[in-house]
Design an enzyme around this catalytic site. Structure first.
Site, mmCIF file in Angstrom:
data_model
loop_
_atom_site.group_PDB
_atom_site.id
_atom_site.type_symbol
_atom_site.label_atom_id
_atom_site.label_comp_id
_atom_site.label_asym_id
_atom_site.label_seq_id
_atom_site.Cartn_x
_atom_site.Cartn_y
_atom_site.Cartn_z
ATOM 1 N N GLU A 146 0.860 -1.185 0.000
ATOM 2 C CA GLU A 146 0.000 0.000 0.000
ATOM 3 C C GLU A 146 0.901 1.241 0.000
ATOM 4 O O GLU A 146 1.876 1.273 0.747
ATOM 5 C CB GLU A 146 -0.901 0.030 1.236
ATOM 6 C CG GLU A 146 -1.908 1.160 1.149
ATOM 7 C CD GLU A 146 -2.869 1.200 2.346
ATOM 8 O OE1 GLU A 146 -2.798 0.318 3.227
ATOM 9 O OE2 GLU A 146 -3.663 2.131 2.383
ATOM 10 N N ALA A 286 2.223 -0.070 10.751
ATOM 11 C CA ALA A 286 1.898 -1.467 10.476
ATOM 12 C C ALA A 286 1.064 -1.525 9.212
ATOM 13 O O ALA A 286 0.655 -0.483 8.686
ATOM 14 C CB ALA A 286 1.102 -2.064 11.627
ATOM 15 N N GLU A 288 -2.119 -3.838 7.170
ATOM 16 C CA GLU A 288 -3.211 -4.783 7.393
ATOM 17 C C GLU A 288 -3.359 -5.870 6.339
ATOM 18 O O GLU A 288 -4.465 -6.385 6.134
ATOM 19 C CB GLU A 288 -4.524 -3.984 7.477
ATOM 20 C CG GLU A 288 -5.012 -3.363 6.145
ATOM 21 C CD GLU A 288 -4.603 -1.917 5.920
ATOM 22 O OE1 GLU A 288 -3.607 -1.473 6.515
ATOM 23 O OE2 GLU A 288 -5.293 -1.230 5.140
ATOM 24 N N ASN A 289 -2.280 -6.278 5.648
ATOM 25 C CA ASN A 289 -2.380 -7.313 4.612
ATOM 26 C C ASN A 289 -3.278 -8.462 5.060
ATOM 27 O O ASN A 289 -3.177 -8.925 6.191
ATOM 28 C CB ASN A 289 -0.992 -7.886 4.316
ATOM 29 C CG ASN A 289 0.047 -6.804 4.199
ATOM 30 O OD1 ASN A 289 -0.058 -5.954 3.350
ATOM 31 N ND2 ASN A 289 1.011 -6.806 5.103
ATOM 32 N N GLU A 322 -5.161 -2.561 12.906
ATOM 33 C CA GLU A 322 -4.911 -3.442 11.744
ATOM 34 C C GLU A 322 -5.917 -4.586 11.720
ATOM 35 O O GLU A 322 -6.398 -4.982 10.661
ATOM 36 C CB GLU A 322 -3.474 -3.981 11.752
ATOM 37 C CG GLU A 322 -2.373 -2.936 11.841
ATOM 38 C CD GLU A 322 -2.504 -1.775 10.877
ATOM 39 O OE1 GLU A 322 -3.063 -1.954 9.780
ATOM 40 O OE2 GLU A 322 -2.071 -0.646 11.239
#
Ligand code: B3K
Ligand code: ZN
Length: 900
Positions: A146, A286, A288-289, A322
């Site tokens: 991202e 962080a 959030e995949n 996340e």
């Protein structure tokens, strides 16, 4: 010379020349406009990726099931700094005339209605210092896609509205990378001798920005979570070897988040496994995949020896954030990047509520408001001001801002205020039901709220389109004869870049009332219901209350119910009445802040007429001292709130009050107020410290509140270095085993230039030299000191062994922290500017995202005194002339230099 690329059989010649590449770099980066959105012309239903991982030569084989959505037969895939190795369609190598490849684009002509494209690229993860795409973080392979990082891995339709099902094969050396991870579930493993292979499958269609891959060697903390529909989810937390003792807290936070989301939002986790990997080199907090979050280790690793209470709270909130993205962001994603606040504003709101439900709601609310007032209002008045849904973007990474995130969350909170918890949750349920599995817009979200509640939010939508901070001016009138109290309210919204004329906003203004004696007072509407919320809709509006039998004072913006500035004349008596009788903690705190600000502004005004006055310019009103004394002596006070009441506005907050920032006068006034409060309150402050119970192991709200208070008191007291009692306390606090207290003592000493400061700094460094995250605190405490003697100290620290130009955490701890040290950054010598602009130049080529973060505080040069303006403008102009200026920097520098 022509760059040629070898394919298995022939030589691809339709690759651009190196002259073209440098020519392209010279053209100014182009802006994209929200209104230019066009739906994708092709779908990519399935993606099959095979990564053969090698630090300097990784091969990525990507097979894409592509489908035409209309008549268009030319497919243009995004890329960035890619080298193409092979290209096939349905098993047949493409001829030169069938495609055109540059490092930034792959164009394929005459695509049939459906087909499978096979694209092979070669990457050098070790050379990737920008930390976007596939890179190595201290030996661990990881990805960050991202917003537009996937195009650095392979050619793709890199836009959030192209959703695909991914299958990912990871192959790497077994000894160095025993763990091979990707999104979804592991479906096959194979031993290949020296190397091994794992295949992952993610059944949920997702945009490529949620793709993730990790390969490395870790210690793993394993746990499970049983969902309310009785499914067992495996939870796995991967940390560097030896870090397991610092992983428990994050795992606990994850389980709390999963439970909370089921209970409060009715949202349940969907996959069988949830993985979190902590890495040391990461540009943000962080990511959030789907099923495989990648975290900056700063937001995972914590124990009470190394982490402060604030660190623990941050870990909990980022872990929550996340996790909450799994629904608000992943299951329902953004149609285009202009809609970023759709997922970020909403998810910040959700993480704020999570933290508030589990911890100290009112303290959190005040802290949220402080962020908005100091940083978001600052952004709103800068040349980079943008609505929470921006209209024009050059570099998307520049829009992960406090406006999109935090103001975005405030906009969601206003909807919550207007609709109530039940109505808001009805809207959420409709949003999820309508849009699960889709890529949608902010408008879709507002429509769901509207339809679920049968309300008209037309005017409310302006919060998405208009930038800037609304100003609300209020005048109060009391008519004793008619027993009538009136509020005259006017709103206006200043012009911002590209937006000169604005319309009145729909603003929820929570209110409460007190009488002159400082007692709560209820005012009723015509139906006899207590009035707690006013809805502002017009440029001018009057609210009239009847049957009011005595003069009242309105507490305006209770709970910080809107991200606005409220301006109302308040004298000392009125402020005291609000503090005494206010029920809303935010309002009580706000009234004390107003008191401080008025005191500071009076001092600044005097200093501007006569700088020689120095500390004599500041007269602390005795009523303010008395008030704080009383608060300190009350036995039933909320300790965290008391701590916040004792924290005076810092230099940055005070600078918000000025169109031309009087840097030196601000620094003198703030230092003087801090000092005078310490002198006047020393006895009660010492008493608070003496009475502390010091339950150093506990992380419950009471223990945290107590430590907040102790640290706040010590920060004031440390200025009194001739007081033996203070010195004894300071020393024993520094000796504590609890990091919150130890660091509190260090900060108090350094920021007060206490004689112990140097010894404390040395001892701290000696003890924690091996723990980089702890040493970041050591860097930051020096960078933020109002007592900083010269910028050279910070410049020297960039050469210390605790600093590393490759690691964003070190840069944020030292240099980004320094950019918030108002007096030092804007020192009339210009050395602060040289330091930061020098760092930006250096990072321009290695990590432009981080460089760009350092640049933001310099954009407000027009608000500085002439001397500083001249120096800073010169630096900015020279930056703008840099060869190969990254788009991230180009966008900001250009905006600030061309602004009228
Ligand atoms: N979505 C990421 C941020 C990505 C930033 C890209 N420059 C983290 C978050 O907001 O949860
Ligand atoms: Zn987020």
């Amino acid at each position: 010379m022509t760059d040629t690329v070898q394919t298995s059989g022939s030589t691809l010649t339709s690759v651009q020349t190196s002259e073209q590449t440098s020519e392209q770099a010279k053209t100014a980066p182009q802006a994209k406009l929200r209104l230019d959105y066009q739906a994708p012309l092709f779908a990519i239903d399935e993606v099959d990726l095979v990564f053969d991982l090698q630090p300097t030569a990784t091969t990525v084989v990507s097979e894409l099931k592509v489908r035409r959505l209309g008549d268009e037969t030319t497919l243009v895939l995004d890329g960035e700094q890619l080298s193409l190795v092979e290209l096939q369609l349905d098993g047949v190598e493409l001829e030169a005339k069938q495609f055109h490849a540059t490092s930034n684009k792959l164009t394929i002509f005459n695509l049939p209605s459906e087909g499978t494209l096979r694209v092979v690229t070669k990457l050098n993860p070790l050379a990737n210092t920008a930390l976007e795409g596939l890179y190595l973080s201290a030996g661990t392979f990881c990805t960050q896609c991202e917003a537009e990082g996937f195009r650095r891995i392979t050619y793709f339709l890199d836009r959030p509205d192209v959703l695909s099902v991914y299958r990912t094969t990871v192959i790497a050396d077994k000894a160095s990378y025993p763990y091979l991870l990707a999104n979804g579930n592991a479906i096959a493993r194979e031993d290949l001798g020296q190397r091994h292979k794992v295949i992952w499958h993610d059944p949920f269609p997702k945009p490529c920005y949620l793709f993730a891959l990790v390969a490395g060697d870790f210690d793993v903390l394993r746990d499970t979570f049983v969902t309310r529909d009785h499914r067992t989810v495996a939870l796995e937390l991967f940390v560097d070897k030896g870090n397991l003792p610092k992983a428990d807290y994050a795992m606990g936070a994850l389980k709390r988040a999963m439970k909370w989301d089921e209970e409060r939002f009715n949202l349940v986790y969907d996959l069988d496994i949830y993985m979190i990997v902590a890495v040391d080199f990461f540009n943000m907090g962080a990511m959030e995949n789907k099923g495989l979050n990648i975290f900056n280790s700063k937001y995972v690793l914590a124990n009470d020896k190394t982490a402060t209470d604030q660190d623990f709270l941050n870990v909990e909130s980022v872990i929550g954030h996340e996790y909450f993205h799994n629904w608000t962001g992943n299951r329902i994603t953004c149609r285009d990047w202009f809609q970023l606040s759709l997922k970020e504003g909403l998810t910040v709101f959700r993480d704020q509520e999570f933290s508030a439900d589990l911890g100290m709601r009112s303290v959190n609310r005040i802290q949220d408001a402080r962020i908005i007032r100091t940083h978001q209002f600052d952004e709103d008045s800068s040349p980079m001001a943008h609505p929470i849904r921006p209209d024009r973007v050059v570099e998307m990474n520049n829009f992960y801002t406090v406006t999109v995130y935090n103001k975005g969350a405030e906009v969601i909170r206003m909807l919550h205020t207007l609709l109530g918890e039940e109505g808001f949750q009805r809207g959420m349920a409709m949003y999820v039901e309508r849009h699960d599995g889709q890529a949608v817009t902010c408008e879709d979200f507002v429509c769901a709220m509207e339809d679920a509640n049968q309300v008209d939010l037309s005017q409310f939508r302006l919060w998405y389109s208009q930038a800037g901070t609304p100003h609300v001016y209020v005048e109060e009138h009391y008519d004793a004869e008619k027993q009538c109290f009136t509020l005259d309210v006017t709103q206006s919204l200043p012009a911002t870049t590209g937006q000169n004329h604005k319309l009145p906003m729909h603003i929820p203004l929570r209110v409460e009332f007190v009488n002159k004696a400082g007692q709560p007072k209820q005012l009723n509407d015509e139906q006899g219901h207590a009035v707690t919320l006013l809805e502002l809709r017009k440029a001018r509006q009057q609210f009239v209350f009847h049957g009011v039998n005595e003069p009242v004072i309105a507490g305006l913006l209770a709970d910080f119910s809107a991200p606005i500035r409220v301006e109302v004349q308040r004298n000392e008596q009125q402020l005291l009445a609000l503090i005494a009788g206010g029920r809303d903690p935010f309002l009580r705190w706000d009234a004390v802040q107003t008191f401080y600000l008025q005191t500071l502004k009076n001092a600044v005004a005097l200093l501007q007429t006569d700088p020689q006055l120095e500390h004599q310019a500041l007269q602390v009103p005795s009523a303010l001292i008395q008030l704080l004394q009383q608060e300190l002596e009350r036995t039933n006070t909320d300790q965290a709130l008391l701590a916040l009441l004792l924290q005076i506005p810092n230099e940055e907050a005070l600078s918000q009050e000025y169109d031309c920032i009087p840097v030196e006068a601000i620094a003198t006034a703030v230092a003087s107020l801090r000092n005078q409060l310490a002198v006047a309150l020393q006895a009660p402050l010492l008493k608070v410290i003496a009475q502390a119970r010091n339950e150093i192991q506990s992380l419950d709200s009471e223990a945290i509140a107590e430590r907040m208070l102790v640290n706040t008191c010590m920060a004031l007291l440390a200025q009194l270095s001739d007081n033996d009692q203070v010195n004894v306390r300071l020393q024993s606090q520094f000796a504590s085993d609890n990091m919150t207290l130890k660091f509190g003592a260090l900060q108090a000493a350094v920021h007060a230039a206490h004689p112990y400061a140097k010894t404390f700094l040395d001892e701290f460094a000696q003890h924690w030299a091996q723990d980089v995250l702890v040493m970041d605190k050591w860097l930051a405490v020096q960078a933020t000191s109002p007592q900083l003697e010269s910028v050279t100290e910070i410049a020297n620290l960039t050469g210390s062994k605790y600093f590393n130009w490759q690691n964003p955490n070190r840069i944020y701890a030292l240099l980004a922290a320094f950019t918030h040290n108002l007096a030092a950054l804007h020192h009339a010598s210009g050395e602060g500017y040289q330091l930061i602009v020098g760092a930006i130049r250096r990072l321009n080529t290695t990590n432009p995202q981080v460089a760009s973060r350092l640049l933001s505080p310099l954009l407000k040069w027009r608000k500085l005194p002439t001397k500083q303006q001249v120096l800073l403008k010169k630096e900015l102009i020279s930056l703008s002339r840099l060869d190969n200026l990254a788009p991230d920097l180009y966008e900001k520098v250009n905006q600030t230099l061309t602004e009228n």
